[in-house]
Design an enzyme around this catalytic site. Sequence first.
Site, PDB file in Angstrom:
ATOM      1  N   ASN A 147     113.574  21.793  60.499  1.00 27.93           N
ATOM      2  CA  ASN A 147     114.913  21.499  61.018  1.00 27.93           C
ATOM      3  C   ASN A 147     114.860  20.381  62.051  1.00 27.93           C
ATOM      4  OD1 ASN A 147     116.581  23.323  59.626  1.00 27.93           O
ATOM      5  ND2 ASN A 147     115.979  25.001  60.964  1.00 27.93           N
ATOM      6  N   CYS A 156     117.098  25.968  52.206  1.00 23.12           N
ATOM      7  CA  CYS A 156     118.275  25.138  52.489  1.00 23.12           C
ATOM      8  C   CYS A 156     118.901  24.763  51.162  1.00 23.12           C
ATOM      9  CB  CYS A 156     117.882  23.888  53.270  1.00 23.12           C
ATOM     10  SG  CYS A 156     119.267  22.755  53.519  1.00 23.12           S
ATOM     11  N   GLY A 157     120.146  25.157  50.949  1.00 21.43           N
ATOM     12  CA  GLY A 157     120.803  24.925  49.671  1.00 21.43           C
ATOM     13  C   GLY A 157     121.064  23.462  49.380  1.00 21.43           C
ATOM     14  N   ASN A 158     121.675  22.747  50.324  1.00 22.63           N
ATOM     15  CA  ASN A 158     121.906  21.321  50.112  1.00 22.63           C
ATOM     16  C   ASN A 158     120.584  20.578  50.014  1.00 22.63           C
ATOM     17  OD1 ASN A 158     124.822  21.142  50.110  1.00 22.63           O
ATOM     18  ND2 ASN A 158     124.738  21.653  52.275  1.00 22.63           N
ATOM     19  N   HIS A 247     122.841  34.773  57.471  1.00 25.53           N
ATOM     20  CA  HIS A 247     124.184  34.234  57.651  1.00 25.53           C
ATOM     21  C   HIS A 247     125.118  35.309  58.184  1.00 25.53           C
ATOM     22  CE1 HIS A 247     123.558  30.375  55.562  1.00 25.53           C
ATOM     23  NE2 HIS A 247     122.670  31.068  54.867  1.00 25.53           N
ATOM     24  N   GLU A 302     124.731  25.785  62.085  1.00 21.43           N
ATOM     25  CA  GLU A 302     123.452  26.125  61.477  1.00 21.43           C
ATOM     26  C   GLU A 302     122.393  26.458  62.526  1.00 21.43           C
ATOM     27  OE1 GLU A 302     121.812  24.303  58.028  1.00 21.43           O
ATOM     28  OE2 GLU A 302     123.542  22.963  57.808  1.00 21.43           O
ATOM     29  N   CYS A 311     126.501  23.197  54.420  1.00 19.84           N
ATOM     30  CA  CYS A 311     125.385  24.147  54.355  1.00 19.84           C
ATOM     31  C   CYS A 311     125.495  24.865  53.017  1.00 19.84           C
ATOM     32  CB  CYS A 311     125.449  25.141  55.512  1.00 19.84           C
ATOM     33  SG  CYS A 311     124.168  26.425  55.451  1.00 19.84           S
ATOM     34  N   GLY A 312     124.549  24.605  52.121  1.00 23.63           N
ATOM     35  CA  GLY A 312     124.607  25.170  50.784  1.00 23.63           C
ATOM     36  C   GLY A 312     124.424  26.676  50.754  1.00 23.63           C
ATOM     37  N   THR A 313     123.408  27.173  51.472  1.00 28.24           N
ATOM     38  CA  THR A 313     123.222  28.626  51.520  1.00 28.24           C
ATOM     39  C   THR A 313     124.404  29.280  52.212  1.00 28.24           C
ATOM     40  OG1 THR A 313     121.900  28.411  53.547  1.00 28.24           O
ATOM     41  CG2 THR A 313     120.689  28.546  51.458  1.00 28.24           C
ATOM     42  N   GLY A 314     124.998  28.581  53.188  1.00 29.24           N
ATOM     43  CA  GLY A 314     126.175  29.101  53.871  1.00 29.24           C
ATOM     44  C   GLY A 314     127.362  29.219  52.940  1.00 29.24           C
TER      45      GLY A 314
END
Length: 368
Positions: A147, A156-158, A247, A302, A311-314
């Site tokens: 990070n 991290c999704g994105n 999350h 984040e 935030c992809g996972t978000g």
Amino acid sequence: MAIAAAISGPLTTPSRRRSVTSFSSLSNSHSLTRQLSFLRASRPCIGLSATASSSSSSSISMSLEAAEKASPVSFLDRRETGFLHFVKYHGVGNDFILVDNRDSSEPRITPEQAAKLCDRNFGIGADGVIFAMPGINGTDYTMRIFNSDGSEPEMCGNGARCFARFIAELENLQGKHSFTVHTGAGLIIPEIQDDGQVKVDMGEPVLKASDVPTKLPANKDQSVVKSDIDVDGETWSVTCVSMGNPHCVTFGTKGGQALQVDELNLADIGPKFEHHEMFPARTNTEFVQVFSPSHVKMRVWERGAGATLACGTGACAVVVAAVLEGRAGRNCTVDLPGGPLQIEWREEDNHVYMTGPAEVVFYGSVQL
């Protein structure tokens, strides 16, 4: 339009001045090797020079030049001692420095160096550094992330979408492709679509409170759904989900009106959630506004990166939470400040699927 950049700057204690010496833009191309295979000092470029002083010591020089499509040597294959070659990508505004680390299971830079590179004033500027590493446990690749504060998240999704496009360029893959990627959160399977978007099988959401983890008491089976939490003297209603990373999703305060997420002071409330005692591993926090059963809007704070554009996972956690709270269906468009993502939580396999773009920003080298 992509920009080719050669960025040099020490990661040790820098000087007080910064200069931008030259730049030029490149036409679009599908292949990293064709698009930016080599930065050549002998090529002509459009010049721009400027200097800026800073109270904090820093020295970064940037030279941006047109690259030859037909160069026989890949830019990222160069291995000069003391230099890190990288490509900067973004997924709906969530930006990352991508590093080809396929020849080693150890990251090329330290967390401290990563934090300096991510600095938006004195470094390259990014939400994190992602390393493409050799696969383990039978996977094709391993993805690790530092990070912007130097901490290491599980996933991290994105970043996963950016990682997939990066691998496709490195391997010169054309058309629709998928591969297996080991992460700190387990296996993910990104699939590059014919239109260039990336669909990622993010796996099953984790709902058991102790595994998220959260100290909030479970109130629905072993999960935390529409539970009360006191943050800075105000009671919020939250649902806790892990997509391999923790999350906390909220649609508003208890008994309050529906959130208007653009009115939030995210810099004030975000850290209070992140560091709340109910989240022993800290948490990412999503603030959500519902437009319809298939359309929601979110802003995110984040863990380890602060306010980001996406935030992809978000976004995945938001749809899971919205379904659990009866606010939305299983297939939603999620609007983020950087753009929309399509999220589907499939009932038949319990997996969450995320689809969205990943795009090159620029290519460069930095002196370590």
